[in-house]
Design a protein around this motif. Structure first.
Motif, mmCIF file in Angstrom:
data_model
loop_
_atom_site.group_PDB
_atom_site.id
_atom_site.type_symbol
_atom_site.label_atom_id
_atom_site.label_comp_id
_atom_site.label_asym_id
_atom_site.label_seq_id
_atom_site.Cartn_x
_atom_site.Cartn_y
_atom_site.Cartn_z
ATOM 1 N N SER A 93 0.797 -1.227 0.000
ATOM 2 C CA SER A 93 0.000 0.000 0.000
ATOM 3 C C SER A 93 0.828 1.275 0.000
ATOM 4 O O SER A 93 0.387 2.294 -0.511
ATOM 5 C CB SER A 93 -0.907 0.033 1.233
ATOM 6 O OG SER A 93 -1.664 -1.128 1.296
ATOM 7 N N ASP A 165 -8.214 1.130 -4.514
ATOM 8 C CA ASP A 165 -7.459 0.054 -5.180
ATOM 9 C C ASP A 165 -7.872 -1.347 -4.770
ATOM 10 O O ASP A 165 -7.594 -2.309 -5.469
ATOM 11 C CB ASP A 165 -5.954 0.174 -4.847
ATOM 12 C CG ASP A 165 -5.342 1.379 -5.511
ATOM 13 O OD1 ASP A 165 -5.959 1.856 -6.478
ATOM 14 O OD2 ASP A 165 -4.278 1.824 -5.054
ATOM 15 N N SER A 168 -9.639 -3.572 -7.289
ATOM 16 C CA SER A 168 -9.004 -3.766 -8.601
ATOM 17 C C SER A 168 -7.639 -4.450 -8.473
ATOM 18 O O SER A 168 -7.179 -5.111 -9.393
ATOM 19 C CB SER A 168 -8.853 -2.429 -9.309
ATOM 20 O OG SER A 168 -8.098 -1.551 -8.497
ATOM 21 N N ASN A 169 -7.005 -4.320 -7.323
ATOM 22 C CA ASN A 169 -5.680 -4.922 -7.143
ATOM 23 C C ASN A 169 -5.822 -6.241 -6.382
ATOM 24 O O ASN A 169 -6.122 -6.254 -5.184
ATOM 25 C CB ASN A 169 -4.796 -3.931 -6.382
ATOM 26 C CG ASN A 169 -3.371 -4.435 -6.259
ATOM 27 O OD1 ASN A 169 -3.093 -5.576 -6.604
ATOM 28 N ND2 ASN A 169 -2.491 -3.593 -5.758
ATOM 29 N N LYS A 170 -5.567 -7.325 -7.100
ATOM 30 C CA LYS A 170 -5.821 -8.637 -6.474
ATOM 31 C C LYS A 170 -4.890 -8.934 -5.293
ATOM 32 O O LYS A 170 -5.172 -9.818 -4.492
ATOM 33 C CB LYS A 170 -5.741 -9.758 -7.514
ATOM 34 C CG LYS A 170 -4.428 -9.943 -8.202
ATOM 35 C CD LYS A 170 -4.609 -11.039 -9.237
ATOM 36 C CE LYS A 170 -3.482 -11.232 -10.190
ATOM 37 N NZ LYS A 170 -2.174 -11.452 -9.862
ATOM 38 N N LYS A 171 -3.848 -8.142 -5.130
ATOM 39 C CA LYS A 171 -2.949 -8.364 -3.997
ATOM 40 C C LYS A 171 -3.638 -8.111 -2.658
ATOM 41 O O LYS A 171 -3.176 -8.558 -1.620
ATOM 42 C CB LYS A 171 -1.741 -7.447 -4.121
ATOM 43 C CG LYS A 171 -0.805 -7.838 -5.242
ATOM 44 C CD LYS A 171 0.382 -6.930 -5.237
ATOM 45 C CE LYS A 171 1.218 -7.178 -6.476
ATOM 46 N NZ LYS A 171 2.347 -6.270 -6.511
ATOM 47 N N TYR A 172 -4.735 -7.328 -2.711
ATOM 48 C CA TYR A 172 -5.454 -7.048 -1.469
ATOM 49 C C TYR A 172 -6.410 -8.176 -1.077
ATOM 50 O O TYR A 172 -6.895 -8.214 0.043
ATOM 51 C CB TYR A 172 -6.257 -5.743 -1.588
ATOM 52 C CG TYR A 172 -5.402 -4.504 -1.472
ATOM 53 C CD1 TYR A 172 -4.861 -4.139 -0.234
ATOM 54 C CD2 TYR A 172 -5.121 -3.727 -2.572
ATOM 55 C CE1 TYR A 172 -4.066 -2.998 -0.117
ATOM 56 C CE2 TYR A 172 -4.337 -2.589 -2.473
ATOM 57 C CZ TYR A 172 -3.804 -2.233 -1.243
ATOM 58 O OH TYR A 172 -3.026 -1.121 -1.119
ATOM 59 N N THR A 212 -1.872 -14.603 -5.619
ATOM 60 C CA THR A 212 -2.024 -13.168 -5.921
ATOM 61 C C THR A 212 -0.723 -12.381 -5.793
ATOM 62 O O THR A 212 -0.623 -11.292 -6.347
ATOM 63 C CB THR A 212 -3.075 -12.524 -4.991
ATOM 64 O OG1 THR A 212 -2.718 -12.834 -3.651
ATOM 65 C CG2 THR A 212 -4.461 -13.022 -5.284
ATOM 66 N N GLU A 214 3.090 -11.056 -6.318
ATOM 67 C CA GLU A 214 3.914 -10.880 -7.514
ATOM 68 C C GLU A 214 5.013 -11.928 -7.452
ATOM 69 O O GLU A 214 6.006 -11.758 -6.759
ATOM 70 C CB GLU A 214 4.537 -9.488 -7.469
ATOM 71 C CG GLU A 214 5.205 -9.062 -8.725
ATOM 72 C CD GLU A 214 4.305 -8.149 -9.530
ATOM 73 O OE1 GLU A 214 4.301 -8.315 -10.745
ATOM 74 O OE2 GLU A 214 3.615 -7.303 -8.930
#
Ligand code: ADP
Length: 606
Positions: A93, A165, A168-172, A212, A214
């Motif tokens: 974040s 975010d 839209s951000n799959k990391k969350y 999810t 990277e």
């Protein structure tokens, strides 16, 4: 064994497998993957602690101290695990600087938590109905709850701060799922404190994270990098090839252009003839370059065929020796030749290609040797009716570096360009040579010492023939064909080409007419003109030769032979024109022999 215990065991097994896969796969190192590589084994430890607690509970009376230690370690584990998740959330974040500051805070926070969890007392609830110590409580657990709730709160604040975010951000996703599960299990645990769902939830979050974060596949990246390198190298080789090609083509063109200008101003017929001969030689050289490219294109299209005929090998080697001597000229190079005396008189094979292979090697030896010697050795091994030709070409030249030897037979590769700047070459010769040797099921090996010299050895099997009708070109003076009274129509949009064709044909006393488009050609036929042969170029604007040909064929009573006369000479073109229905094919520049063959075939010339 109850359901939650089963769930824990399955989760532990699952995390165990996931950990193995994750570490076997190999990872790119970044803070995300680093955190994840800690999270996975930490969950495994947590799972181990949770299971131990379940097994230790029945032994509370005599192993209270061990229960205390494991219980507190488990509480510490919970803080540690959630701290890692929080760190991850902060990392994805905020800036790196903020993340580092937060990391320091989390470390201090953890140490303080461990301290208090360690010193505060812990109690065990005895379930009379089940006859079992089912869960822990007391000050240590209360403190832990505050710690965990604070971390959950921090995560929630981070999510809120990044509300734009988070979907839209799959990391969350793992964080969102965790926050939701925490609330649900919190409610469950208030009502049923004995149900332990920690490991299950942590495994679930770890699983979502696995998908999810990277974490590009390192092997895939390696392969991509290799492919990228190869593509770049190939591209580079092609660029080099184009530039050397244009240099190669310019050299003979320069001669052609220069001598043509001189001829225009020259009055002395002997000088003119001399210069015309130089022009012919330069054109021949140009043609060789173009043929090299054609060979490669044929090879790559798998269209290069081996044509076996009977021949006299001695004559081939004599010719090669003559050509090499001419190439050496007056350079200080000794040319040694050893040809086996038991070389059979007649062999059957593709002598044109055999010659091409050896000539390539000899040409290279002469090109890359400044002084010393070039040596041609020919020996034979005969078995039954097969003769293995073993030809080695040795030189005392610049040699080839070890690293370059394996690239030697790749097309467009040239080495030591700083030294070889002035040596003409395209990097095609050895690629063609190797392919030809392979086509003949032969072998080629290289032995080279950089700075000392090289030795190329080729072994090719040829069939021994006892008596032969030899096809080796005996250079006969071609007698002028008699085609008097015949009429040929030449169609070509290029006026120079029209002129060349009609001039060449004029030597046969044949009557020619020239037109410069497919339309004019059709008009001539429509007007009732009769020809014995049509030479038709293909690549013409507006109406191509093939289109013109199709139109001609549609005409009533049209039965004049049509020969494609085109510079479109890449592999397979001849077959294409024949397939279209053309009677024959001649490539440009026009080879006199080919032209005569066509005249003989279609005009009955003798
Ligand atoms: P070209 O000679 O047209 O460049 P080749 O494919 O025949 O292409 O050879 C490729 C490269 O291999 C040459 O550019 C040269 O660097 C090296 N080479 C070939 N033959 C020899 C030799 N006999 N001695 C030293 N180097 C050689």
């Amino acid at each position: 064994m109850n359901v939650t215990m089963m769930l824990s065991i399955v989760s532990i097994i699952y995390i165990f497998i996931l950990t193995i896969i994750y570490f076997l796969k190999g990872n790119i190192k970044n803070p995300e993957t680093k955190l994840y590589s800690i999270i996975l084994p930490v969950i495994l430890v947590g799972g181990g602690l949770e299971l131990s607690l379940r097994f230790l509970a029945p032994h509370m009376d005599n192993l209270k101290w061990l229960n205390d230690i494991v219980s507190k370690l488990f509480l510490i584990y919970l803080v540690f695990w959630l701290s890692l998740i929080t760190l991850y959330n902060v990392y994805i974040s905020f800036s790196n600087k903020k993340y580092k500051k937060f990391k320091t805070f989390i470390i201090i926070y953890n140490l303080i938590s461990y301290f208090f969890v360690g010193i505060l007392p812990i109690k065990y609830h005895y379930d009379n109905g089940m006859n079992y110590y089912s869960y822990t409580y007391g000050p240590a657990c209360d403190f832990l709850k505050i710690c965990l709730l604070s971390l959950v709160f921090i995560n929630l604040v981070v999510l809120i701060l990044n509300y734009k975010d988070i979907f839209s951000n799959k990391k969350y996703y793992p964080i969102i799922i965790f926050e939701m599960l925490f609330i649900i299990t919190g409610i469950i645990q208030i009502n049923y404190p004995e149900i332990l769902l920690n490991i299950f939830i942590e495994s679930l979050v770890a699983f979502i994270m696995y998908n999810t974060i990277e974490n590009p596949d390192t092997r895939l990246i390696e392969q991509l990098n290799i492919a990228k390198d190869q593509a770049e190298k190939a591209n580079h080789a092609k660029t080099e090839f184009l530039s050397s090609m244009s240099h190669e083509i310019r050299t003979p063109l320069n001669a052609i252009d220069g001598f043509s200008q001189l001829i225009l101003e020259e009055k002395n017929i002997n000088v003119i003839k001399d210069e015309a001969r130089d022009i012919m030689m330069a054109s021949q050289n140009l043609l060789e370059i173009v043929n090299g490219i054609l060979d490669i294109s044929k090879i790559e299209a798998n269209k290069l065929e081996i044509v076996k005929v009977e021949y006299e090998p001695k004559k081939i080697f004599d010719e090669l020796v003559k050509l090499t001597k001419a190439r050496i000229g007056d350079r200080p190079l000794e040319f040694r030749v050893n040809i086996a005396s038991d070389l059979p008189e007649y062999l059957n094979g593709d002598y044109v290609r055999v010659k091409q292979i050896i000539l390539n090697l000899l040409t290279n030896a002469v090109k890359y040797t400044k002084k010393g010697f070039v040596e041609l050795n020919v020996s034979v091994v005969k078995k039954n009716q097969v003769c293995r030709l073993i030809v080695s070409v040795k030189d005392s030249g610049i040699g080839i570096k070890k690293d370059n030897i394996e690239k030697l037979f790749s097309k467009f590769e040239r080495f030591d360009m700083d030294k070889n700047m002035t040596i003409e070459g395209t990097g095609l010769g050895l690629a063609i040579t190797k392919k030809l040797v392979d086509l003949m099921q032969g072998k080629i090996v290289v032995d080279s010492v950089y700075g000392k010299g090289s030795n190329f050895t080729v072994a090719i099997d040829q069939r021994i023939v006892n008596k032969a009708k030899v096809v080796v070109p005996e250079v006969k003076e071609s007698k002028i064909l008699n085609v008097k009274g015949k009429k040929i129509l030449i169609v070509d949009d290029n006026l120079i080409n029209l002129k060349v064709a009609s001039r060449l044909l004029s030597t046969y006393k044949v009557e020619t007419e020239e037109v410069s488009s497919g339309f004019d050609c059709i008009k001539k036929i429509e007007d009732g003109n009769k020809y014995d042969l049509i030479l038709l170029d293909d690549m013409m604007p507006k109406m191509s030769g093939v289109e013109t040909f199709k139109k001609l064929k549609e005409m009533k009573d049209f039965n004049t032979p049509v020969v494609a006369l085109t510079a479109n000479a890449i592999a397979g073109m001849k077959e294409n024109y024949l397939k279209e229905g053309f009677n024959d094919y001649i490539s440009k520049p026009i080879d006199k022999k080919e032209l005569e063959r066509v005249l003989k075939t279609y005009l009955n010339a003798k």
